[in-house]
Scaffold this motif. Structure first.
Motif, short mmCIF file in Angstrom:
data_model
loop_
_atom_site.label_atom_id
_atom_site.label_comp_id
_atom_site.label_asym_id
_atom_site.label_seq_id
_atom_site.Cartn_x
_atom_site.Cartn_y
_atom_site.Cartn_z
N THR A 253 7.31 -6.36 -5.82
CA THR A 253 6.94 -6.01 -7.19
C THR A 253 5.48 -5.51 -7.49
O THR A 253 5.16 -4.43 -8.02
CB THR A 253 7.13 -7.23 -8.21
N VAL A 254 4.44 -6.20 -6.74
CA VAL A 254 3.19 -5.54 -6.76
C VAL A 254 3.02 -4.55 -6.23
O VAL A 254 2.15 -3.53 -6.77
CB VAL A 254 2.10 -7.18 -5.83
N SER A 255 3.51 -4.19 -5.06
CA SER A 255 3.42 -2.89 -4.51
C SER A 255 3.74 -1.68 -5.52
O SER A 255 3.05 -0.48 -5.58
CB SER A 255 4.28 -2.85 -3.17
N ARG A 256 4.89 -1.98 -6.17
CA ARG A 256 5.31 -0.87 -7.04
C ARG A 256 4.40 -0.90 -8.26
O ARG A 256 4.07 0.31 -8.88
CB ARG A 256 6.85 -1.26 -7.66
N LEU A 257 3.65 -1.98 -8.79
CA LEU A 257 2.91 -1.97 -9.69
C LEU A 257 1.59 -1.28 -9.41
O LEU A 257 1.10 -0.54 -10.31
CB LEU A 257 2.59 -3.50 -10.22
N THR A 258 1.01 -1.49 -8.55
CA THR A 258 0.05 -0.95 -8.05
C THR A 258 -0.14 0.74 -7.65
O THR A 258 -0.95 1.23 -7.89
CB THR A 258 -0.82 -1.53 -6.62
N TYR A 259 1.16 0.70 -7.20
CA TYR A 259 1.18 2.40 -7.15
C TYR A 259 1.49 2.90 -8.44
O TYR A 259 0.72 3.94 -8.86
CB TYR A 259 2.72 2.66 -6.16
N THR A 260 2.04 2.49 -9.53
CA THR A 260 2.08 2.96 -10.86
C THR A 260 0.48 3.12 -11.47
O THR A 260 0.36 4.01 -11.84
CB THR A 260 2.98 2.26 -11.62
N LEU A 261 -0.01 1.92 -11.09
CA LEU A 261 -1.31 1.92 -11.89
C LEU A 261 -2.30 2.77 -11.28
O LEU A 261 -3.22 3.19 -11.80
CB LEU A 261 -1.73 0.21 -11.78
N TYR B 284 -5.66 3.43 -13.43
CA TYR B 284 -6.20 2.16 -13.76
C TYR B 284 -6.54 1.51 -12.72
O TYR B 284 -7.25 0.35 -12.78
CB TYR B 284 -5.23 1.32 -14.63
N LEU B 285 -6.22 1.91 -11.40
CA LEU B 285 -6.48 1.53 -10.09
C LEU B 285 -7.07 2.59 -9.42
O LEU B 285 -6.49 3.75 -9.54
CB LEU B 285 -5.51 0.55 -9.43
N ILE B 286 -8.00 2.38 -8.36
CA ILE B 286 -8.48 3.31 -7.34
C ILE B 286 -8.05 2.62 -5.93
O ILE B 286 -8.37 1.54 -5.54
CB ILE B 286 -9.81 3.57 -7.47
N TYR B 287 -7.47 3.47 -5.08
CA TYR B 287 -6.95 3.17 -3.75
C TYR B 287 -7.91 3.44 -2.75
O TYR B 287 -8.15 5.00 -2.52
CB TYR B 287 -5.51 3.24 -3.49
#
Length: 299
Positions: free
Chosen positions: A85-93, A98-101
């Motif tokens: 679930t975190v993987s999907r959320l970080t992708y969306t954010l 809201y996040l930088i990868y």
């Protein structure tokens, strides 16, 4: 806000760090996820509660004041959310800014979207603009640090800090964090909440501290009783053995928003009688004045 002679602490009766930047004394970061708590659990029982949105916000809150990049595994551990679930959320954010990868690190950091939300809150409320002149005047008059804070789960986050003219007695700045349970400003924030919200917040603190809660609860009960009698809370060399202070809540929008304001300095200089007889009443008066001005500013 009307003060009562006693503020109940129990949900049933209502329907010290190494540095000043440490947040919660004795907290074990490996076993206490900062984004999981009784308050969130209660909200998730509401059918109108959007769990996916809450989990996304939990991930943003998982970043601490000294964190740079965090990976999915660390975010999952801190937020108490399954890693897929975190993987999907970080992708969306990340897609929303809201996040930088970082591809080289395979980790994330907060993006501009998160910063903009905070700036819009401060700009829209005019809190710092209205509060700063009053706070600075008191800081100069008492040779103490005066700060305004809001709550973030188990901690209080400084929105504004005013220092005296002399040497800095508390090297704190906007964004600094103090533990809610053991600081005067955290206790004042709890005292300013309506009874159901206070009960939920205290239940969350109890879950967070676990076996360490009993002595903290006794001190918190005393602080809330003190607030009911005199309108302010104190903490003498508790969250940090070198620091003491007094604080009062600032209640806005009929209780929809609660901030807190404190005055403090070196514990060796601010004995309990000074907090009780001088600084406490002065911070209570400032809170009342600020509450009135912020109410006018919101109107």
């Amino acid at each position: 806000m009307k003060r009562t002679s006693s503020i109940p602490l129990s949900p049933a009766s209502v329907p010290v760090p190494a540095s000043v930047h440490a947040s919660v004394p004795d907290a074990d970061a490996d076993t206490l996820p900062p984004c999981a708590g009784a308050l969130a659990d209660a909200a998730r029982d509401d059918r109108n509660f959007v769990t996916a949105l809450a989990r996304g916000l939990d991930l943003l809150r998982a970043f601490g004041p000294h964190d740079d990049y965090l990976g999915n595994a660390e975010l999952a551990r801190r937020a108490g959310i399954p890693r897929p679930t975190v993987s999907r959320l970080t992708y969306t954010l990340t897609s929303l800014g809201y996040l930088i990868y970082s591809e080289s690190l395979e980790k994330y950091r907060l993006g501009q979207g998160a910063m903009v939300l905070g700036q819009r809150y401060l700009a829209g409320s005019r809190i710092r603009e209205i509060a700063r002149p009053l706070m600075q005047s008191l800081a100069f008059a008492t040779d103490c640090t005066v700060a305004l804070a809001t709550a973030d789960r188990h901690e209080m986050v400084y929105l504004e800090v005013c220092q005296p003219r002399g040497a800095l007695v508390m090297r704190l700045a906007p964004g600094s964090r103090l533990p809610t349970a053991t600081s005067a400003i955290g206790r004042a924030w709890l005292a300013g909440l309506e009874a159901p919200r206070r009960a939920a917040a205290i239940a969350d603190l109890e879950q967070f501290y676990g076996s360490r809660w009993a002595p903290l609860r006794a001190k918190l009960e005393r602080a809330l009783r003190d607030y009911g009698r005199r309108g302010f809370c104190v903490a003498h060399a508790e969250w940090d053995r070198t620091v003491s202070g007094a604080a009062a809540p600032v209640v806005l929008e009929g209780g929809a928003e609660v901030l807190a304001i404190n005055i403090g300095g070196a514990a060796t200089r601010l004995a309990p009688e000074i907090l009780d007889g001088n600084l406490g009443p002065r911070i209570r008066e400032l809170a009342d004045a600020l509450q009135g001005r912020l109410w006018q500013g919101h109107g």
